[in-house]
Design an enzyme around this catalytic site. Structure first.
Site, mmCIF file in Angstrom:
data_model
loop_
_atom_site.group_PDB
_atom_site.id
_atom_site.type_symbol
_atom_site.label_atom_id
_atom_site.label_comp_id
_atom_site.label_asym_id
_atom_site.label_seq_id
_atom_site.Cartn_x
_atom_site.Cartn_y
_atom_site.Cartn_z
ATOM 1 N N SER A 1 -33.892 -39.153 -5.046
ATOM 2 C CA SER A 1 -34.317 -37.810 -4.674
ATOM 3 C C SER A 1 -33.116 -36.864 -4.748
ATOM 4 C CB SER A 1 -34.964 -37.831 -3.286
ATOM 5 O OG SER A 1 -35.646 -36.636 -3.019
ATOM 6 N N HIS B 1 -43.114 -40.634 -5.038
ATOM 7 C CA HIS B 1 -41.713 -40.452 -4.656
ATOM 8 C C HIS B 1 -41.145 -41.691 -3.961
ATOM 9 C CE1 HIS B 1 -38.397 -37.646 -4.397
ATOM 10 N NE2 HIS B 1 -38.203 -37.950 -3.125
#
Length: 719
Positions: A574, A692
């Site tokens: 991320s 994610h």
């Protein structure tokens, strides 16, 4: 919605000869054909060329075909490695027999609710216990593995009613975090007919709070139908009210029309439900506003605005609210005020700022429990309600202590873990007869089997960054390590959104250590380890400080003999994936292998994606000349230089990622494949059943980890 992908090492492998591996054949790798279709953008008089803009259209046949070819290439390189099959087998054994853990605890109606992870089940399930010390009282309420045997349905979050009779659960599919609210009876597990769509999305998250009688609940809601243009479908979060047993069409608007486009709202109530609090974050930069509504009221009182520097507010049992204030005290001070007459200006100072950073406040009947960050490690302290210190609870060094729910009176459940000690829950029961008792370990979490870290050492040392800032590096290794530069070392970091990298126990780390690796976590600026000043030194136009801190940490480890560039791998996800992209383009000679998960790589277009708009308050915007200059200077995608010898790179993403658009990873892989002259591989892995990282099935995680560590073992020459 900000996030952190924890990259503690889950596995490794010993005693296997890896042969020539990918590296020997890398010079002859034939990457899929990736046409350059340049698009030129003009930013404040600066022309910027984007050669792979076409890869942003991820739902087109051309991009789908290209992704399939990239995945096929990656499989052709990883599957034949002698290590991979053995790693898969070891991971299945490791995680299949991993300990049961319970997290995300809530206490309501005299019962304890928890999310229970019980491998080899793919997803955690929601359970309830009548006694936190007796696991025989546990009962399952919602099991996603039963709802969907494929393992791709996940619980985003849950909220029990105040009497513990019902529970609201957000469910989403394929790691999308696109959640729908479902209601269940706790006693029977029966699902009610009430189903509320679009209560959760990766941009602003989601939340719910119950009324005192349990007959209705408030919930966050994204635009429905034609309420907003398609471009605003995942913005303008509002709060609505649903009466149990009535059609969703009859739900009523509560608050939110005046909130910003990038509002992220979290709802909470007092234990009796009489007061309702809305915590509204302005995107992901750390600014919050708070709105309070009392019993019988329809109007809201704005307790604090975005400019007031209030980081959090919690509602107590004693008719007061408690807040952490950063304005004028970047490491936080604790204040309190009346619920009946809420006023920040009239709040009473309880706990002044100290050398440590206040990260959370948990009020009980006559005590306050404060979590203090000490540069990464976290301590738990007790205070009276008027702010008198009562001492620290638990004393493990370089650990993370976290307050859980309060039970009756001042009783508290809290968790503790470290790099070498697994997560454990403790019950702390102060009374007038025994005001300072020793915490008692509960059976809520088990110790892992066949993992012994008694021979592991943790050192907390400090690197010196480019501007002289001291940066903590947490070094985990087996005792007796020779500082001869020959050890394979995996370094990770994050450095953003005021999120601290704290000591965590990980089976990945344990097995990396078992097989000769060194694991290091760097506490970089941009995180929250040392308060708000530490955060702002690494955000917006100061983001380069984060990369300088990480590079300094790597150089320190090399200089001290913990590793060498030929044995140094780095991994992040991320915002930590952005970190990987930045440092590999700035110092390619420093690293042997780079693993980037769901990273942000094109910093000039990130704000055009839904969640990227929420990140503007952290990263900045190309609309601002100074911020554009900073973004362009470090944007990994734009810093790739043709003819450069880049390290081995493995980039991973999921097609259902609503936080970082997958095309960031696709474009970065394409650019590195075209530019690198090192003969080392640049591999891309795109998962079709993941986003994610949240909600990923355990079986998918095992396959992904096997790929990552087969790659690392091959590149670092680990045998």
């Amino acid at each position: 919605m900000r996030t952190v992908v924890t990259t503690g090492i889950r596995s490794a492998l010993a005693g296997v000869s890896l042969g020539a591996g990918i590296a020997a054949g890398a010079a002859g790798l034939s990457y899929p054909e990736t046409p350059r279709k340049p698009v030129i953008d003009l930013y404040h008089g600066v022309e910027v060329t984007d050669p792979y803009r076409w890869l942003e259209a991820t739902d087109t046949p051309a991009v789908e075909a290209w992704v399939a070819q990239q995945n096929a290439l990656t499989r052709s390189q990883l599957d034949p490695l002698p290590s991979r099959a053995a790693i898969v087998g070891e991971l299945k054994t490791l995680f299949g027999s991993a300990p049961v853990t319970r997290r995300q605890l809530h206490y309501a109606g005299g019962r304890l609710f928890a999310m229970k992870s019980q491998p080899p089940a793919n997803q955690p399930k929601l359970v309830v216990l009548t006694d936190p010390m007796d696991m025989a009282t546990e009962k399952t309420i919602v099991d996603p593995n039963v709802l969907n045997p494929k393992g791709t349905t996940a619980i985003d979050w849950y909220v029990p009613s105040l009497d513990g009779r019902l529970v609201a659960v957000s469910l989403s599919e394929n790691g999308s975090e696109d959640g729908t609210l479902h209601l269940f009876e706790v006693a029977t597990g029966r699902q009610l007919e009430d189903v509320v769509p679009r209560v959760q999305y990766p941009t602003g998250g989601g939340s719910a709070a119950w009324t005192p009688d349990g007959k209705g609940l408030y919930y966050t809601r994204y635009p429905q139908g034609q309420e907003r243009p398609p471009a605003d479908a995942n913005f303008y979060q509002q709060v609505w009210y649903h009466q149990i047993g009535t059609p969703i069409a009859q739900d009523k608007y509560v608050i939110g029309q005046e909130f910003p486009r990038v509002a992220e709202t979290f709802l909470s109530t007092t234990e009796d439900g009489r007061y309702l609090l809305a915590d509204v974050a302005y995107g992901d930069g750390g600014d919050h506003a708070f709105y309070l509504r009392g019993p019988g009221q329809t109007a809201w009182t704005r307790l604090a605005d975005f400019a007031d520097g209030v980081r959090s507010v919690v509602l107590g049992r004693d008719g007061r609210w408690y807040a952490i204030v950063l304005k004028g005290s970047p490491r936080g001070r604790v204040v309190a005020g009346s619920l009946d007459a809420p006023s920040l200006a009239k709040a009473k100072l309880l706990v002044p700022e100290s050398e440590m950073t206040v990260s959370a406040v948990t009020p009980a009947t006559s005590r306050l429990y404060l979590e203090y960050l000490a540069g990464g490690p976290q301590e738990l302290h007790a205070f009276t309600l008027d702010g008198r210190p009562l001492g620290r609870i638990g004393a493990e060094a370089v650990a993370t202590a976290m307050a859980g729910p309060t039970l009756e009176g001042d009783e508290l459940l809290f968790a503790s873990q470290s790099y070498v000690s697994p997560l454990a829950w403790y019950r702390y029961r102060p009374t007038s007869q025994q005001p300072d008792p020793a915490p008692v370990k509960t059976p809520l979490s088990e110790a892992p089997r066949d993992v012994d870290l008694g021979d592991v050492e943790v050192r907390r040392e400090f690197a010196t960054s480019k501007d002289g800032t001291k940066v903590p590096v947490n070094i985990v290794f087996k005792k007796g390590l020779k500082l001869d530069g020959k050890s394979p070392l995996l370094l990770t970091g994050y450095g953003g959104f005021s999120i601290p990298m704290q000591p965590r126990f990980s089976l990945r780390t344990a097995f990396w250590l078992r097989h000769g690796g060194v694991f290091v976590v760097a506490n970089l600026r941009g995180g929250g380890e040392f308060g708000e000043e530490w955060h702002v030194q690494g955000n917006l136009t100061r983001k380069q400080n984060v990369f300088d801190d990480f590079i300094a940490s790597a150089q320190y480890l090399i200089d001290k003999g913990y590793t060498s560039p030929a044995r140094l791998a780095i991994e992040g996800g991320s915002n930590g994936g952005l970190l990987m992209g930045a440092v590999l383009t700035q110092r390619p000679e420093m690293f042997r292998a780079v693993v980037g998960h769901v990273g942000v790589y094109d910093m000039l277009r990130v704000e055009l994606s839904p969640n990227g708009a929420f990140n503007v308050s952290e990263f900045g915007s190309v609309k601002d000349p100074a911020q554009f200059k900073a973004l362009h200077a470090y944007s990994p995608y734009h810093r790739v230089v043709e003819g450069t010898a880049y390290p081995s790179v493995f980039l991973l993403t999921g097609m259902h990622d609503g936080r970082v658009e997958p095309h960031n990873t696709l474009k970065m892989a394409a650019r590195l494949q075209a530019a690198s002259t090192s003969g080392r591989p640049v591999l891309l892995r795109v998962a079709g059943d993941a986003g994610h990282g949240q909600g990923m099935a355990l079986s998918s995680m095992i396959e992904q980890d096997a790929d990552v560590f087969a790659f690392l073992f091959d590149q670092l020459g680990m045998k």
